[in-house]
Design a protein around this motif. Structure first.
Motif, mmCIF file in Angstrom:
data_model
loop_
_atom_site.group_PDB
_atom_site.id
_atom_site.type_symbol
_atom_site.label_atom_id
_atom_site.label_comp_id
_atom_site.label_asym_id
_atom_site.label_seq_id
_atom_site.Cartn_x
_atom_site.Cartn_y
_atom_site.Cartn_z
ATOM 1 N N THR A 74 -3.420 -0.339 3.439
ATOM 2 C CA THR A 74 -2.800 -1.674 4.076
ATOM 3 C C THR A 74 -3.064 -2.755 2.948
ATOM 4 N N GLN A 75 -3.644 -2.544 1.715
ATOM 5 C CA GLN A 75 -3.818 -3.427 0.545
ATOM 6 C C GLN A 75 -2.808 -2.994 -0.638
ATOM 7 N N GLY A 91 0.776 -1.312 -0.022
ATOM 8 C CA GLY A 91 -0.018 0.193 0.128
ATOM 9 C C GLY A 91 0.951 1.207 0.061
ATOM 10 N N ASN A 92 2.228 1.193 -0.549
ATOM 11 C CA ASN A 92 2.713 2.237 -0.353
ATOM 12 C C ASN A 92 3.432 2.728 -1.879
ATOM 13 N N VAL A 105 -3.602 9.514 -10.206
ATOM 14 C CA VAL A 105 -4.507 8.853 -9.567
ATOM 15 C C VAL A 105 -4.070 7.502 -9.289
ATOM 16 N N CYS A 106 -4.608 6.885 -8.124
ATOM 17 C CA CYS A 106 -4.229 5.265 -8.233
ATOM 18 C C CYS A 106 -5.377 4.826 -7.561
ATOM 19 N N SER A 107 -5.381 3.432 -7.467
ATOM 20 C CA SER A 107 -6.466 2.528 -7.032
ATOM 21 C C SER A 107 -5.644 1.379 -6.256
ATOM 22 N N SER A 108 -6.424 0.977 -5.368
ATOM 23 C CA SER A 108 -5.831 -0.003 -4.267
ATOM 24 C C SER A 108 -7.004 -1.081 -4.256
ATOM 25 N N PHE A 109 -6.424 -2.409 -3.646
ATOM 26 C CA PHE A 109 -7.572 -3.430 -3.501
ATOM 27 C C PHE A 109 -8.296 -3.176 -1.926
ATOM 28 N N ASP A 110 -8.202 -2.055 -1.476
ATOM 29 C CA ASP A 110 -8.959 -1.621 -0.492
ATOM 30 C C ASP A 110 -10.198 -1.170 -0.742
ATOM 31 N N GLN A 111 -10.700 -1.343 -2.201
ATOM 32 C CA GLN A 111 -11.667 -0.878 -2.968
ATOM 33 C C GLN A 111 -11.871 0.745 -2.921
ATOM 34 N N SER A 112 -10.779 1.529 -3.200
ATOM 35 C CA SER A 112 -10.744 3.000 -3.039
ATOM 36 C C SER A 112 -9.843 3.380 -4.336
#
Length: 277
Positions: A241-242, A202-203, A258-265
């Motif tokens: 954290t994802q 997540g970094n 823009v970035c997306s993450s597996f925390d659904q954000s």
């Protein structure tokens, strides 16, 4: 925290009701697309616009198959067609104004298409979509210069592509950057010596490549070989954290990404002081 360095600021964060795999800025606009899949197994493309510090949903498009990746690289800046790869191995090109059926479609692979890129929209002719995997050239409108490749064990490699030795190949520098898989690398469009890596923890890490005094030297066999430069860490930040699964710089506004993450954000970020490094 030194304020002299570039800062990575989370400007807007929005939770989504689906798993998001990729996010891309729409060229010449304040809009971006998010792509992924609903829990019911269908694919989704959402278009968001940045307005007064908030994200406004402009359009939502649902498709039969989950969508893993997309790019605007295979189109002109006038058309701005979105090319996508899905879980079924289909490569589709969509006109987002009329998204009911693709303007081009081909069964590109037998299984999932994990990554896609293209070389259109440069004013030097449109390019056919080219499938790649977590590698990126620093520029697409010049002769091969630098290539960054990321790997599973948290390491990335920067290759100097200008000189290829017959036996030693291309000169490269490696850096152990993250403690987990590096999912993505993206060069800053306005300065191709600056790039960002996105990690499984997540970094985000912001880097600058420094060229050596001389990019070539004579080897023992009196044949030219490349000389690798070095990479400097400018800044890093943990957003989730994802894993951060996608990252895209705005081609129009320096420092906006823009970035997306597996925390659904999905997050809109501002990176400051990029013109001073």
């Amino acid at each position: 925290m030194s304020l002299e360095k570039p800062q990575i600021i989370a400007h807007i964060q929005k939770s989504l009701n689906y798993t998001v795999f990729d996010s891309r800025w729409i060229p010449c606009s304040a809009k971006f697309v998010c792509m992924g899949n609903f829990a019911r197994g269908t694919g989704v493309v959402q278009i968001y616009e940045v307005q007064h510090g908030e994200l406004q949903l402009v359009k939502e498009i649902e498709k039969a198959k989950p969508i893993k990746c997309g790019t605007f690289g295979a189109t002109s800046l006038q058309q701005r067609h979105l090319a996508t790869g899905d879980f079924d191995g289909s490569l589709n090109v969509w006109n987002l104004e009329v998204p009911e059926s693709p303007v081009y479609s081909v069964k590109a692979h037998k299984e999932i298409i994990n990554s896609i890129d293209g070389v259109g929209g440069l004013g030097i002719g449109d390019g056919a979509p080219e499938i790649v995997c977590s590698v990126e050239f620093d520029r697409k409108d010049i002769n091969m210069n630098k290539l960054v490749a990321t790997s599973l064990e948290g390491k990335f490699h920067v290759f100097d592509m200008r000189t290829q030795h017959p036996t030693k190949g291309f000169a490269s520098v490696s850096e152990k950057a993250h403690k987990s898989t590096i999912w993505q690398v993206r060069h800053l469009p306005q300065n191709r010596d600056i790039f960002m890596t996105a990690g499984g923890a997540g970094n985000l890490h912001l880097w600058k490549y420094e060229y050596p005094a001389q990019r070539t030297k004579k080897g023992a066999d009196d044949v030219d070989m490349g000389v690798a430069g070095s990479v400097n860490l400018l800044q890093n930040v943990t957003l989730s954290t994802q894993p951060i699964s996608s990252l895209d710089w705005s081609p129009d506004k320096q420092g906006l990404c823009v970035c997306s993450s597996f925390d659904q954000s999905v997050r809109v970020l501002i990176v400051t002081k990029l013109n001073t490094v």
